[in-house]
Design an enzyme around this catalytic site. Structure first.
Site, PDB file in Angstrom:
ATOM      1  N   SER A   1      -3.335  -7.625   2.271  1.00 61.91           N
ATOM      2  CA  SER A   1      -3.708  -7.563   3.690  1.00 61.91           C
ATOM      3  C   SER A   1      -4.125  -8.937   4.176  1.00 61.91           C
ATOM      4  CB  SER A   1      -4.859  -6.568   3.884  1.00 61.91           C
ATOM      5  OG  SER A   1      -4.443  -5.279   3.535  1.00 61.91           O
TER       6      SER A   1
ATOM      7  N   ARG B   1      -2.384  -6.067  -8.965  1.00 64.75           N
ATOM      8  CA  ARG B   1      -1.319  -7.014  -8.648  1.00 64.75           C
ATOM      9  C   ARG B   1      -1.347  -8.250  -9.531  1.00 64.75           C
ATOM     10  NH1 ARG B   1      -3.253  -7.136  -2.632  1.00 64.75           N
ATOM     11  NH2 ARG B   1      -5.086  -6.694  -3.881  1.00 64.75           N
TER      12      ARG B   1
ATOM     13  N   HIS C   1       0.841  -1.207   0.000  1.00 68.77           N
ATOM     14  CA  HIS C   1       0.000   0.000   0.000  1.00 68.77           C
ATOM     15  C   HIS C   1       0.877   1.259   0.000  1.00 68.77           C
ATOM     16  CE1 HIS C   1      -3.305  -2.512   2.072  1.00 68.77           C
ATOM     17  NE2 HIS C   1      -3.759  -2.208   0.877  1.00 68.77           N
TER      18      HIS C   1
ATOM     19  N   LYS D   1     -18.658  -5.799   7.535  1.00 65.84           N
ATOM     20  CA  LYS D   1     -17.466  -6.534   7.969  1.00 65.84           C
ATOM     21  C   LYS D   1     -17.186  -6.207   9.427  1.00 65.84           C
ATOM     22  CE  LYS D   1     -13.443  -7.742   5.196  1.00 65.84           C
ATOM     23  NZ  LYS D   1     -12.387  -7.135   4.389  1.00 65.84           N
TER      24      LYS D   1
END
Ligand code: ADP
Length: 162
Positions: free
Chosen positions: A128, A91, A17, A41
């Protein structure tokens, strides 16, 4: 004034990040880092305040960063902060599939374009969720996250497993 929004969960912030933030900051006058609150969440690793603290501390050397949190749609938040584009990292091909849909929906709904930066270097595979997995299994984290976060994560995972 070219303002861009880099939205994400940052739970927890990783060196990936931070690398993305540093690259994105060079492309605009102001880079707003939007920490998204996902109301559904409940089991987050770090609180919004902790994520904000870490991101603030490790972007201190950059002069054009604003850090805020938001809930709801990213495009609404982008409108609120007057961001002209959204910036996201890419990514992998899995990222691409997901991001393509999101970017297309955001463009149709608001006209906002998304700029993608291809992840590069040592942190390309870093996520993460990998950090959460490593922390849970007491793996070494020092190569992947900001130094100050390591201690917080160890303690957090310790209390969770008790
Ligand atoms: P979200 O849950 O919205 O995907 P994340 O916190 O996982 O939020 O990621 C925020 C942004 O940072 C995303 O655009 C993601 O692609 C990017 N990102 C995450 N890890 C890396 C990395 N290792 N290298 C480059 N970009 C990354």
């Amino acid at each position: 004034m070219f303002k861009a929004l880099l939205p994400g969960s940052f739970d927890p912030p990783t060196l990936g990040h931070l690398s993305l933030i540093a690259r994105a900051a060079k492309l605009c006058n102001v880079l707003v880092i939007g920490i998204g609150k996902n109301e559904g969440k409940k089991n987050t690793l770090l609180t919004i305040e902790e994520r904000m603290h870490i991101l603030r501390k490790y972007t201190e050397h950059l002069s054009n960063i604003e850090i805020e949190n938001f809930s709801g749609l990213t495009i609404e938040f982008a409108r609120k902060v007057s961001a002209k584009v959204i910036i996201r990292g890419l990514r992998s091909s899995q990222d691409l599939e997901f991001e393509r849909e999101m970017a297309e929906a955001n463009r149709k709904l608001s006209g906002l374009e998304t700029i993608f930066l291809i992840a590069g270097g040592e942190t390309t595979q870093l996520s993460s969720s990998l950090i959460r997995e490593l922390a849970k299994n007491k793996g070494s984290l020092s190569a992947f996250i900001p130094h100050e976060l390591e201690k917080i994560l160890w303690e957090r995972m310790q209390t969770r497993s008790e």
